[in-house]
Enzyme design. Structure first.
Site, PDB file in Angstrom:
ATOM      1  N   ASN A  20      12.922   1.326  34.234  1.00 50.36           N
ATOM      2  CA  ASN A  20      12.696   0.472  33.059  1.00 50.36           C
ATOM      3  C   ASN A  20      11.309   0.815  32.511  1.00 50.36           C
ATOM      4  O   ASN A  20      10.498   1.430  33.228  1.00 50.36           O
ATOM      5  CB  ASN A  20      12.841  -1.021  33.429  1.00 50.36           C
ATOM      6  CG  ASN A  20      11.712  -1.520  34.312  1.00 50.36           C
ATOM      7  OD1 ASN A  20      10.535  -1.357  33.984  1.00 50.36           O
ATOM      8  ND2 ASN A  20      12.044  -2.124  35.441  1.00 50.36           N
ATOM      9  N   ASP A  63      13.234  -2.190  45.380  1.00 45.68           N
ATOM     10  CA  ASP A  63      13.500  -3.279  44.430  1.00 45.68           C
ATOM     11  C   ASP A  63      14.315  -4.422  45.042  1.00 45.68           C
ATOM     12  O   ASP A  63      14.658  -5.378  44.348  1.00 45.68           O
ATOM     13  CB  ASP A  63      14.226  -2.738  43.178  1.00 45.68           C
ATOM     14  CG  ASP A  63      13.254  -2.104  42.174  1.00 45.68           C
ATOM     15  OD1 ASP A  63      12.059  -2.476  42.189  1.00 45.68           O
ATOM     16  OD2 ASP A  63      13.693  -1.259  41.376  1.00 45.68           O
ATOM     17  N   ASN A  69      18.725 -10.234  41.480  1.00 39.35           N
ATOM     18  CA  ASN A  69      19.736  -9.215  41.201  1.00 39.35           C
ATOM     19  C   ASN A  69      20.775  -9.045  42.310  1.00 39.35           C
ATOM     20  O   ASN A  69      21.633  -8.161  42.220  1.00 39.35           O
ATOM     21  CB  ASN A  69      19.072  -7.861  40.918  1.00 39.35           C
ATOM     22  CG  ASN A  69      18.200  -7.896  39.685  1.00 39.35           C
ATOM     23  OD1 ASN A  69      17.019  -7.595  39.735  1.00 39.35           O
ATOM     24  ND2 ASN A  69      18.769  -8.310  38.561  1.00 39.35           N
ATOM     25  N   ARG A  90      19.116   1.690  43.054  1.00 41.82           N
ATOM     26  CA  ARG A  90      19.284   0.331  43.573  1.00 41.82           C
ATOM     27  C   ARG A  90      20.654   0.111  44.224  1.00 41.82           C
ATOM     28  O   ARG A  90      20.908  -0.975  44.771  1.00 41.82           O
ATOM     29  CB  ARG A  90      19.068  -0.702  42.451  1.00 41.82           C
ATOM     30  CG  ARG A  90      17.663  -0.700  41.877  1.00 41.82           C
ATOM     31  CD  ARG A  90      17.327  -2.000  41.139  1.00 41.82           C
ATOM     32  NE  ARG A  90      17.274  -3.141  42.037  1.00 41.82           N
ATOM     33  CZ  ARG A  90      17.029  -4.388  41.650  1.00 41.82           C
ATOM     34  NH1 ARG A  90      16.803  -4.646  40.385  1.00 41.82           N
ATOM     35  NH2 ARG A  90      16.994  -5.389  42.520  1.00 41.82           N
ATOM     36  N   ARG A 138      21.714  -3.290  31.216  1.00 39.84           N
ATOM     37  CA  ARG A 138      22.072  -3.118  32.629  1.00 39.84           C
ATOM     38  C   ARG A 138      23.535  -3.502  32.869  1.00 39.84           C
ATOM     39  O   ARG A 138      24.324  -2.705  33.314  1.00 39.84           O
ATOM     40  CB  ARG A 138      21.155  -3.958  33.534  1.00 39.84           C
ATOM     41  CG  ARG A 138      19.721  -3.468  33.600  1.00 39.84           C
ATOM     42  CD  ARG A 138      19.623  -2.145  34.320  1.00 39.84           C
ATOM     43  NE  ARG A 138      18.267  -1.639  34.356  1.00 39.84           N
ATOM     44  CZ  ARG A 138      17.391  -1.893  35.299  1.00 39.84           C
ATOM     45  NH1 ARG A 138      17.717  -2.655  36.321  1.00 39.84           N
ATOM     46  NH2 ARG A 138      16.179  -1.370  35.250  1.00 39.84           N
ATOM     47  N   HIS A 167      16.870  -7.232  31.398  1.00 41.72           N
ATOM     48  CA  HIS A 167      17.694  -8.252  32.054  1.00 41.72           C
ATOM     49  C   HIS A 167      17.548  -9.543  31.242  1.00 41.72           C
ATOM     50  O   HIS A 167      16.453  -9.845  30.752  1.00 41.72           O
ATOM     51  CB  HIS A 167      17.190  -8.548  33.478  1.00 41.72           C
ATOM     52  CG  HIS A 167      17.620  -7.562  34.530  1.00 41.72           C
ATOM     53  ND1 HIS A 167      16.773  -7.143  35.542  1.00 41.72           N
ATOM     54  CD2 HIS A 167      18.809  -6.945  34.751  1.00 41.72           C
ATOM     55  CE1 HIS A 167      17.437  -6.293  36.328  1.00 41.72           C
ATOM     56  NE2 HIS A 167      18.658  -6.163  35.867  1.00 41.72           N
ATOM     57  N   ASP A 169      17.115 -12.475  32.215  1.00 44.16           N
ATOM     58  CA  ASP A 169      16.074 -13.397  32.708  1.00 44.16           C
ATOM     59  C   ASP A 169      14.655 -12.956  32.337  1.00 44.16           C
ATOM     60  O   ASP A 169      13.685 -13.619  32.696  1.00 44.16           O
ATOM     61  CB  ASP A 169      16.212 -13.655  34.221  1.00 44.16           C
ATOM     62  CG  ASP A 169      15.902 -12.434  35.082  1.00 44.16           C
ATOM     63  OD1 ASP A 169      15.559 -11.365  34.541  1.00 44.16           O
ATOM     64  OD2 ASP A 169      16.007 -12.563  36.323  1.00 44.16           O
ATOM     65  N   CYS A 262      12.632 -13.196  38.772  1.00 42.13           N
ATOM     66  CA  CYS A 262      13.300 -12.037  39.386  1.00 42.13           C
ATOM     67  C   CYS A 262      13.154 -12.046  40.905  1.00 42.13           C
ATOM     68  O   CYS A 262      13.988 -11.475  41.610  1.00 42.13           O
ATOM     69  CB  CYS A 262      12.686 -10.725  38.911  1.00 42.13           C
ATOM     70  SG  CYS A 262      12.603 -10.498  37.166  1.00 42.13           S
TER      71      CYS A 262
HETATM   72  N1  ARG Z   1      12.405  -2.635  39.046  1.00 40.93           N
HETATM   73  C1  ARG Z   1      13.505  -3.553  38.993  1.00 40.93           C
HETATM   74  C2  ARG Z   1      14.596  -2.988  38.088  1.00 40.93           C
HETATM   75  O1  ARG Z   1      14.277  -2.328  37.144  1.00 40.93           O
HETATM   76  C3  ARG Z   1      13.042  -4.895  38.518  1.00 40.93           C
HETATM   77  C4  ARG Z   1      14.118  -5.941  38.568  1.00 40.93           C
HETATM   78  C5  ARG Z   1      13.719  -7.248  37.959  1.00 40.93           C
HETATM   79  N2  ARG Z   1      14.713  -8.227  38.132  1.00 40.93           N
HETATM   80  C6  ARG Z   1      15.122  -9.124  37.216  1.00 40.93           C
HETATM   81  N3  ARG Z   1      15.964 -10.027  37.580  1.00 40.93           N
HETATM   82  N4  ARG Z   1      14.723  -9.078  35.977  1.00 40.93           N
HETATM   83  O2  ARG Z   1      15.770  -3.183  38.320  1.00 40.93           O
END
Ligand code: ARG
Length: 275
Positions: A20, A63, A69, A90, A138, A167, A169, A262
């Site tokens: 990201n 992560d 997530n 991930r 995503r 995301h 959130d 997160c």
């Molecule tokens: N580095 C992680 C990703 O890019 C961060 C995830 C953050 N999580 C969230 N629920 N916004 O997936």
């Protein structure tokens, strides 16, 4: 009723890849010592307000610390719809999440392997019980339809258009009193209209500065809102509505594109409604 929240210890946390825009230029740039200390700050504050259950970090999956997530919990049936991560970096988290939830007595549901879904990062219940599902960056667009098969309340799809707010959130935060915070520029025009129609004057717009400070990535426990940092404007506005704001610095995690919300997974699915 007290919330139950899952957090994951930060020992494996690092920025080892870029999936990201926040991670760009931060590979290898996380201080583990500071990250541990910031994670502990959030854990301690949340432990006073909620029952916090722990997963354990894993250096192979940096992560994993972002438990939002892991999946979407359906508390009443003690079922969780597990995430299918978009990025290979991930994807190994899924087996760890499955093992943890099964050991805790939850039934794990898997969506078809060829659809991407990133759990409570992209699926948020509001205080009325409606489920809001982010897609476009995503999670896949079809996810809202697939989730509706498991949920009796209305499910709405929201289109995310800014890669920084990848995301749901990161740009939308339903509050337990029926209001919601949102960052308008993160959504398509039709999704902005849907939110405006659905929340009316209970929809609170964030500025881009607030979005970039991860103000929407807040954890709500009753009348307490925990977040990385609030602007004076937002603090005043939320306090005027009867909320208390607790700031807890999470700058090391923001290098990975994540903040307070997160780092937590609320097992109740949605915050208990308060009036
Ligand atoms: N580095 C992680 C990703 O890019 C961060 C995830 C953050 N999580 C969230 N629920 N916004 O997936």
């Amino acid at each position: 009723m007290q919330e139950t929240i899952v957090m994951c210890t930060p020992e494996g946390f690092a920025v080892n890849y870029e999936i990201n825009p926040w991670m760009q230029h931060h590979v290898g740039d996380v201080s583990s010592e500071l990250a541990n200390c910031q994670w502990r700050g959030l854990f301690d504050k949340l432990s006073l307000l909620a029952d916090v259950k722990l997963m354990h970090g894993d250096v192979a999956w940096p992560d994993l610390v972002f438990t939002a997530n892991a999946g979407l919990p359906l508390a009443r049936e003690k079922k969780i719809i597990l995430s299918n991560f978009k990025h290979p970096q991930r994807q190994g988290e899924k087996a760890i999440n499955r093992d943890w939830f099964e050991a805790a007595g939850w039934t794990c549901i898997s969506l078809p392997d060829d659809v991407f879904f990133e759990g409570a990062g992209d699926a948020l219940f509001d205080a009325a019980g409606r489920l809001w599902v982010g897609n476009g960056l995503r999670s896949d667009a079809i996810i809202a339809t697939l989730l509706a098969a498991y949920i009796a309340t209305p499910v709405h799809r929201l289109d995310l258009i800014d890669p920084r707010f990848y995301h749901l959130d990161t740009c939308f935060c339903p509050l337990p009193d029926g209001r919601a915070l949102y960052l308008p520029s993160a959504f398509s025009e039709s999704s902005r209209e849907l939110l405006t129609r659905s929340f009316g004057d209970k929809l609170i717009s964030l500025t881009i500065e607030e979005g970039q400070q991860f103000c929407a990535n807040a954890v709500c426990a009753g009348r307490v809102i925990i977040l990385n940092k609030a602007t004076p404007r937002l603090q005043q506005l939320l306090e005027g509505l009867g909320f208390s704001i607790i700031e807890t610095p999470l700058t090391e995690f923001m290098k990975s594109g994540g903040s307070a919300k997160c780092l937590t997974l609320n097992l109740a699915g949605w915050a208990n409604r308060i009036d």
